[in-house]
Design an enzyme around this catalytic site. Sequence first.
Site, mmCIF file in Angstrom:
data_model
loop_
_atom_site.group_PDB
_atom_site.id
_atom_site.type_symbol
_atom_site.label_atom_id
_atom_site.label_comp_id
_atom_site.label_asym_id
_atom_site.label_seq_id
_atom_site.Cartn_x
_atom_site.Cartn_y
_atom_site.Cartn_z
ATOM 1 N N VAL A 112 26.119 51.497 44.189
ATOM 2 C CA VAL A 112 26.476 50.383 44.291
ATOM 3 C C VAL A 112 27.714 50.609 43.807
ATOM 4 O O VAL A 112 28.369 49.292 44.104
ATOM 5 C CB VAL A 112 25.818 49.740 43.768
ATOM 6 C CG1 VAL A 112 25.881 48.231 43.340
ATOM 7 C CG2 VAL A 112 23.721 49.233 43.724
ATOM 8 N N GLU A 113 28.165 51.351 43.394
ATOM 9 C CA GLU A 113 29.612 50.970 42.405
ATOM 10 C C GLU A 113 30.835 51.335 43.475
ATOM 11 O O GLU A 113 31.857 50.863 43.624
ATOM 12 C CB GLU A 113 30.257 51.583 41.202
ATOM 13 C CG GLU A 113 28.976 50.468 39.732
ATOM 14 C CD GLU A 113 29.570 49.386 39.594
ATOM 15 O OE1 GLU A 113 30.873 49.443 40.253
ATOM 16 O OE2 GLU A 113 29.161 48.740 38.807
ATOM 17 N N THR A 114 30.172 52.809 43.837
ATOM 18 C CA THR A 114 31.607 52.889 44.871
ATOM 19 C C THR A 114 30.774 54.235 46.070
ATOM 20 O O THR A 114 31.992 55.065 46.529
ATOM 21 C CB THR A 114 32.333 53.946 44.100
ATOM 22 O OG1 THR A 114 31.268 55.432 43.496
ATOM 23 C CG2 THR A 114 32.760 53.748 42.937
ATOM 24 N N TYR A 296 23.242 41.653 40.027
ATOM 25 C CA TYR A 296 23.512 43.313 40.516
ATOM 26 C C TYR A 296 23.079 43.915 39.676
ATOM 27 O O TYR A 296 22.674 45.504 40.293
ATOM 28 C CB TYR A 296 25.191 42.948 39.865
ATOM 29 C CG TYR A 296 25.563 44.501 39.044
ATOM 30 C CD1 TYR A 296 26.135 45.413 40.365
ATOM 31 C CD2 TYR A 296 24.689 45.280 38.309
ATOM 32 C CE1 TYR A 296 26.547 46.560 39.951
ATOM 33 C CE2 TYR A 296 25.402 47.070 37.513
ATOM 34 C CZ TYR A 296 26.361 47.120 38.499
ATOM 35 O OH TYR A 296 26.631 48.828 38.218
#
Length: 313
Positions: A112-114, A296
């Site tokens: 999800v982050e990168t 999130y």
Amino acid sequence: MTKWKWGLALLCSLPAWAQIPQDQAQTLAQLSGLTEQQVQDAMAGVEKNQKILDAIATPWEAKPWYQYRPIFITPERLKKGLAFWRANEALLQQAEAQYQVPAAVIVAIIGVETYYGAHMGTYPVRDALYTLGFYYPARGAFFTKELGQYLKLAQQQGWQQSPLGSYAGAMGMGQFIPSSYQHYAVDFDGDGKRDLFASNADAIGSVANYFHEHGWQMGEPVLAGATVKGKAPLTDGLELDTTLGALAKAGVSPAIAMDGATPAKLFAFEQKDGTDYQVAFHNFYVITRYNRSPLYARAVWTLAQQLEHAHGK
């Protein structure tokens, strides 16, 4: 001569435009433990970036769930996540065993982050934190403290120039802000460095350590769908401010059977055709310590479940 002393020598020849105001330098010196000269050297040439201010004004977390979900829950992200898991199988097994955090959750966070390290950001972390620290009054104090932590971290890590990260100053595969980098990053590959940019091992171990330190409970539930009769007992904030028993008395029936004293909280997620109610438990709250958004946290948990299922096939 060390690179920091070399930088200080150059400072004398820097034009006035390359330096930040003295009051800003004094503030950052106090927060970082560096001298004002060291701060000026490290901040030379920094400027306010309007694109960063525009970005923080329109976060993805402002979207309804039915628009937010497709950003992160895609067949491509699942496929890439499964490949990342299999390529780092031993590391993930080790992290899961050591920190008692599921491999699927670790992979989902990085996904999800990168996008598993493929997109770690386009803004210099230093410039992002400077812009938000001194030109974004709503959260200026927070970002100024993070900039102080960044300056300390940059000295410790020996960074010659600012790494790239998000518009909010998060960096590396797991997008740690500087204070999180300082407190939760670990040298999981044992090479003497904590590298969240190029070391899959350090990134995996650090995400696992973050969740461990925030109290992840292995094997405990995260989220459960629910039906609601009457007015939904929704409350502000992310803390688990009620129990399953209290929710049941208010007409909430979760799709899970647990003791009525179990801490819980009801969330409502907007769908195109109505409202999707979910009961959250302690581990859901732990995910929101990474990013303080129910959207999130649900995206991470959804992806983690998909990854777990695909990996087990």
